[in-house]
Scaffold this motif. Structure first.
Motif, PDB file in Angstrom:
ATOM      1  N   ASN A  24      39.450  -6.358  -2.494  1.00  0.00           N
ATOM      2  CA  ASN A  24      39.270  -5.575  -3.963  1.00  0.00           C
ATOM      3  C   ASN A  24      40.667  -4.687  -4.131  1.00  0.00           C
ATOM      4  OD1 ASN A  24      36.547  -6.582  -4.556  1.00  0.00           O
ATOM      5  ND2 ASN A  24      36.073  -5.706  -2.886  1.00  0.00           N
ATOM      6  N   TYR A  26      42.465  -1.251  -5.622  1.00  0.00           N
ATOM      7  CA  TYR A  26      42.228  -0.022  -5.845  1.00  0.00           C
ATOM      8  C   TYR A  26      43.486   0.615  -6.213  1.00  0.00           C
ATOM      9  CZ  TYR A  26      37.871  -0.324  -3.388  1.00  0.00           C
ATOM     10  OH  TYR A  26      36.627  -0.938  -2.465  1.00  0.00           O
ATOM     11  N   ARG A  47      38.999   0.486  -9.575  1.00  0.00           N
ATOM     12  CA  ARG A  47      38.788  -0.593  -8.553  1.00  0.00           C
ATOM     13  C   ARG A  47      38.651  -2.048  -9.354  1.00  0.00           C
ATOM     14  NH1 ARG A  47      33.397  -0.052  -6.227  1.00  0.00           N
ATOM     15  NH2 ARG A  47      32.660  -1.477  -7.905  1.00  0.00           N
ATOM     16  N   ARG A  83      32.655  -3.301   0.655  1.00  0.00           N
ATOM     17  CA  ARG A  83      33.091  -2.543  -0.461  1.00  0.00           C
ATOM     18  C   ARG A  83      31.840  -1.780  -0.682  1.00  0.00           C
ATOM     19  NH1 ARG A  83      32.346  -5.156  -6.183  1.00  0.00           N
ATOM     20  NH2 ARG A  83      30.149  -4.986  -5.493  1.00  0.00           N
TER      21      ARG A  83
END
Length: 419
Positions: A24, A26, A47, A83
């Motif tokens: 993921n 950011y 995000r 996450r």
């Protein structure tokens, strides 16, 4: 900022990005509106999932007070958790222009323990006010402390002594964040207690800053330390460019800590060509390779000691974890024109470079043989409006196979009077 006040933030700069364990993305940036007298600003953290879908956006340090200004945001993301429990730390340097301002100046962090779904309010890190006033560029890292083995939040920052030839020093903070209760609230409460922080002052000294205010045929840049962490060993690395009295230019130096920031190796040059300026260095560490990126003016035909930078290249170096040089690459096939003024801005006669907005300015000039020279650049035109700017830092990331780099490239710049 009090509730119910509507503001507009239509400018964004200083982008930073990081990935978590699951890929993921950011991002962190400085959002502001430079037009109103109140100068509203905030740090924005977002995000996105692996497919690029936006999942969360959070505004940190949102303010609408002309006495305050957020600056030099940075971001750290834990690479060891899923996450839902990923620790995300956004940092900023808050400048305060008046003594009656509602908060103290210095370095602040806002923390999340749920992958940026929520953040606590910004926390001022426990740095003495006298040090904080001279500080800039707080950069967080998350990884194992090599001494305790615990997950630790490290924060590096730089100070400059304006009364001592702009001598600079690197300082460090650290906080053990191992084994806390789940959730952002528990992490925030833990770091809100100054007793959980260790402040390590003056870890690196004996270096001198080198920068330019960006007027009179130059472009604006400053000196900062840039850190990196080896996520396997917890060893810390830092690079910076510093003034070199021998060549009367600047050199990129590198240093390392194997004990959680307590002690550091003596800074050493990475690649010294004997002429030119090196500046805006950054570093990444992965799989036993230390990768360093910087701008370099060794090929500037007009180079002169204490002179303006007119031509630059981008250089990359690889070192092993003992800081032994393995190779150096020139990444730009052609030297770029760096001294062309590409932007305009008002320059009041009294002071265009206020301490609030730009605390360290100008290229050094020689004043007496054997001395470093002042940081203030002389000028014949105090009202110059044209200036150059190529950013505040470069970008580099690495994995087990590759290093990925990004820089401001000037080769396609249209050098016409209409710019």
């Amino acid at each position: 900022m009090p509730a119910g006040i509507e503001i507009r933030l239509d400018h964004e700069s200083d982008p930073v990005l990081a990935f978590d364990r699951d890929g993921n993305l950011y991002t962190c940036g400085l959002a502001l509106d430079p037009e109103p007298e109140s100068r509203p600003s905030a740090i924005v953290v977002s995000r996105r999932d692996r497919n690029g879908n936006l999942e969360a956006t959070r505004f940190i340090g949102l303010e609408n007070d002309a006495r305050l200004f957020n600056d030099k945001n940075w971001l750290a993301v834990d690479r060891s958790s899923p996450r839902e429990t990923t620790v995300v730390v956004a940092s900023l340097r808050l400048f305060v222009s008046e003594e009656d301002a509602p908060v103290m100046p210095g370095g602040y962090v806002a923390v999340s323990a749920d992958g940026a779904a929520s953040f606590g309010h910004p926390l001022r890190m426990p740095v003495p006010l006298a040090v904080a006033n001279e500080s800039q560029y707080y950069q967080p890292l998350i990884g194992p402390d090599p001494v305790s083995g615990h997950k630790t939040l490290f924060v590096m920052f730089r100070t400059i002594d304006t009364d001592n030839d702009y001598a600079m020093a690197m300082h460090f903070l650290k906080a053990d964040i191992e084994g806390l209760s789940p959730g952002t609230e528990a992490l925030h409460r833990h770091l809100a207690d100054d007793a959980h922080w260790t402040y390590l002052q003056d870890r690196i000294t004996g270096l001198y800053a080198f920068g330019s205010g960006g007027y009179d045929g130059s472009f604006r840049f400053n000196t900062y330390f840039h850190p990196a962490i080896d996520h396997e060993t917890g060893h810390l690395y830092a690079v910076a460019h510093a003034f070199d009295l021998g060549s009367q230019g600047s050199r990129v130096i590198v240093t390392k800590s194997t004990d959680g920031g307590e002690t550091w190796t003596s800074p050493r040059d990475i690649d010294n060509p004997g002429r030119g300026y090196q500046f805006m260095s950054t570093v990444a560490v992965h799989s036993g390779v230390v990768s360093v990126l910087w701008y370099d003016s060794r090929n500037d035909e007009a180079f002169a000691p204490f002179g303006l930078i007119q031509g630059i290249d981008v250089f990359y170096a690889e070192l092993d974890t003992a800081l032994q040089l393995k190779r150096v690459l020139r990444l730009t096939p052609d030297t770029q024109v760096a001294d062309h003024p590409v932007f305009t801005r008002d320059r009041p006669e009294e002071d265009a470079l206020s301490p609030l907005m730009q605390p360290e300015i100008a290229i050094r000039q020689k004043k007496e043989p054997g001395t470093l020279g002042p940081m203030a650049q002389s000028t014949e035109d105090c009202n110059a409006r044209r200036y150059g700017f190529i950013g505040d830092y470069l970008g580099i990331a690495a994995n087990s196979e590759f290093a990925f780099v990004v820089w401001t490239d000037l080769r396609d710049l249209n050098l016409t009077d209409g710019i």
